[in-house]
Scaffold this motif. Sequence first.
Motif, PDB file in Angstrom:
ATOM      1  N   LEU A 104       0.847  -1.189   0.000  1.00 37.73           N
ATOM      2  CA  LEU A 104       0.000   0.000   0.000  1.00 37.73           C
ATOM      3  C   LEU A 104       0.882   1.239   0.000  1.00 37.73           C
ATOM      4  N   GLY A 105       0.643   2.123  -0.936  1.00 42.53           N
ATOM      5  CA  GLY A 105       1.364   3.381  -0.986  1.00 42.53           C
ATOM      6  C   GLY A 105       0.496   4.517  -0.487  1.00 42.53           C
ATOM      7  N   HIS A 106       0.984   5.730  -0.650  1.00 44.95           N
ATOM      8  CA  HIS A 106       0.224   6.898  -0.187  1.00 44.95           C
ATOM      9  C   HIS A 106      -1.029   7.116  -1.025  1.00 44.95           C
ATOM     10  N   ASP A 107      -0.913   6.953  -2.337  1.00 47.11           N
ATOM     11  CA  ASP A 107      -2.052   7.214  -3.216  1.00 47.11           C
ATOM     12  C   ASP A 107      -2.292   6.098  -4.228  1.00 47.11           C
ATOM     13  N   ALA A 108      -1.708   4.922  -3.962  1.00 43.26           N
ATOM     14  CA  ALA A 108      -1.889   3.799  -4.885  1.00 43.26           C
ATOM     15  C   ALA A 108      -1.707   2.464  -4.167  1.00 43.26           C
ATOM     16  N   VAL A 109      -2.369   1.440  -4.689  1.00 45.28           N
ATOM     17  CA  VAL A 109      -2.203   0.063  -4.240  1.00 45.28           C
ATOM     18  C   VAL A 109      -1.386  -0.660  -5.304  1.00 45.28           C
ATOM     19  N   VAL A 110      -0.349  -1.362  -4.895  1.00 40.46           N
ATOM     20  CA  VAL A 110       0.459  -2.128  -5.836  1.00 40.46           C
ATOM     21  C   VAL A 110       0.066  -3.595  -5.726  1.00 40.46           C
ATOM     22  N   LEU A 111      -0.364  -4.180  -6.848  1.00 39.83           N
ATOM     23  CA  LEU A 111      -0.772  -5.576  -6.859  1.00 39.83           C
ATOM     24  C   LEU A 111       0.432  -6.487  -7.103  1.00 39.83           C
ATOM     25  N   THR A 112       0.227  -7.780  -6.893  1.00 44.25           N
ATOM     26  CA  THR A 112       1.321  -8.735  -7.044  1.00 44.25           C
ATOM     27  C   THR A 112       1.870  -8.768  -8.459  1.00 44.25           C
ATOM     28  N   GLU A 113       1.038  -8.380  -9.441  1.00 47.78           N
ATOM     29  CA  GLU A 113       1.511  -8.344 -10.833  1.00 47.78           C
ATOM     30  C   GLU A 113       2.314  -7.081 -11.129  1.00 47.78           C
ATOM     31  N   GLY A 114       2.451  -6.191 -10.128  1.00 46.42           N
ATOM     32  CA  GLY A 114       3.169  -4.948 -10.324  1.00 46.42           C
ATOM     33  C   GLY A 114       2.294  -3.801 -10.788  1.00 46.42           C
ATOM     34  N   ILE A 115       1.011  -4.044 -10.940  1.00 47.99           N
ATOM     35  CA  ILE A 115       0.071  -3.019 -11.410  1.00 47.99           C
ATOM     36  C   ILE A 115      -0.285  -2.076 -10.264  1.00 47.99           C
ATOM     37  N   LYS A 116      -0.309  -0.779 -10.562  1.00 46.15           N
ATOM     38  CA  LYS A 116      -0.701   0.220  -9.572  1.00 46.15           C
ATOM     39  C   LYS A 116      -2.150   0.640  -9.788  1.00 46.15           C
ATOM     40  N   ILE A 117      -2.921   0.621  -8.701  1.00 43.73           N
ATOM     41  CA  ILE A 117      -4.332   0.996  -8.732  1.00 43.73           C
ATOM     42  C   ILE A 117      -4.517   2.236  -7.852  1.00 43.73           C
ATOM     43  N   PRO A 118      -5.218   3.259  -8.333  1.00 47.08           N
ATOM     44  CA  PRO A 118      -5.424   4.469  -7.535  1.00 47.08           C
ATOM     45  C   PRO A 118      -6.053   4.172  -6.169  1.00 47.08           C
ATOM     46  N   LEU A 119      -5.568   4.879  -5.149  1.00 51.19           N
ATOM     47  CA  LEU A 119      -6.084   4.730  -3.796  1.00 51.19           C
ATOM     48  C   LEU A 119      -6.467   6.113  -3.269  1.00 51.19           C
ATOM     49  N   SER A 120      -7.752   6.301  -3.015  1.00 52.17           N
ATOM     50  CA  SER A 120      -8.196   7.610  -2.524  1.00 52.17           C
ATOM     51  C   SER A 120      -7.908   7.729  -1.030  1.00 52.17           C
ATOM     52  N   ARG A 121      -7.754   8.954  -0.568  1.00 50.88           N
ATOM     53  CA  ARG A 121      -7.405   9.195   0.826  1.00 50.88           C
ATOM     54  C   ARG A 121      -8.483   8.666   1.761  1.00 50.88           C
ATOM     55  N   ARG A 122      -9.745   8.854   1.422  1.00 50.82           N
ATOM     56  CA  ARG A 122     -10.811   8.445   2.339  1.00 50.82           C
ATOM     57  C   ARG A 122     -11.008   6.938   2.409  1.00 50.82           C
ATOM     58  N   ARG A 123     -10.416   6.206   1.463  1.00 54.69           N
ATOM     59  CA  ARG A 123     -10.551   4.749   1.478  1.00 54.69           C
ATOM     60  C   ARG A 123      -9.297   4.044   2.001  1.00 54.69           C
ATOM     61  N   ARG A 124      -8.264   4.807   2.322  1.00 55.11           N
ATOM     62  CA  ARG A 124      -6.988   4.208   2.698  1.00 55.11           C
ATOM     63  C   ARG A 124      -7.098   3.287   3.913  1.00 55.11           C
ATOM     64  N   GLN A 125      -7.775   3.733   4.967  1.00 49.38           N
ATOM     65  CA  GLN A 125      -7.895   2.928   6.183  1.00 49.38           C
ATOM     66  C   GLN A 125      -8.701   1.659   5.947  1.00 49.38           C
ATOM     67  N   GLU A 126      -9.773   1.764   5.163  1.00 50.45           N
ATOM     68  CA  GLU A 126     -10.602   0.598   4.845  1.00 50.45           C
ATOM     69  C   GLU A 126      -9.798  -0.449   4.080  1.00 50.45           C
ATOM     70  N   VAL A 127      -9.008   0.012   3.114  1.00 49.04           N
ATOM     71  CA  VAL A 127      -8.187  -0.904   2.324  1.00 49.04           C
ATOM     72  C   VAL A 127      -7.109  -1.535   3.195  1.00 49.04           C
TER      73      VAL A 127
END
Length: 211
Positions: A176-199
């Motif tokens: 988990l990054g500041h503004d993105a989720v990195v998947l095992t395939e190396g793909i980055k998915i946008p991560l919003s600030r308000r959803r960070r704790q839930e994720v």
Amino acid sequence: DFSRKRDFASRIIDIYSGEELIECNEEFQALYLDADMPGMDGIEAAKALRKRGWNGKIIMLTGKEDCYKEAFKIGAIRFVSKPVSENEFFESLERLKEVMPGYGVVDLYYNGIEVPVRVRDISYIESAGDFIKIHVGKKQYEKNISLKGMADELDERFFVPTHKSYIVNAGKIESLGHDAVVLTEGIKIPLSRRRRQEVKKAYIRYDIENF
């Protein structure tokens, strides 16, 4: 095909004795064990597997009440009476679906052809206007449904929204990054600030419970 009838992805392997089971090299997620077999019975076979560290699910087939206590000791999640009725067998499959999330299937479209896909194999889902794109490995599937509608069909223990346009499989998260989720395939998915704790909670829960 009972697995498709019940929306349950499975591969069935027949094992004819306890000895054959403990010598088998297959990686089972669940076992239907007969408590009354010649030679090594189902209880003894399960004990041997548990000692090796196997932690899969066990459904015990039995017609004897006196084996229930021993079956609980090896972690049986359900009993099915012999002779086995169709209804009771399918009820036990439903129980497996509850304790083994992600083994269900969803019907998606690939190049215009409808195909069943095992839920736990999905990496992430993205909104594409009036439909969604579902990513499974290197393949991209589609379905004419909203992202929210798809979320309602998925197990929340697995899938979590990271952004208004994305849902990811917690089991596919590498970091988990500041503004993105990195998947095992190396793909980055946008991560919003308000959803960070839930994720973050979903990621940790998945890791602890090891579905």
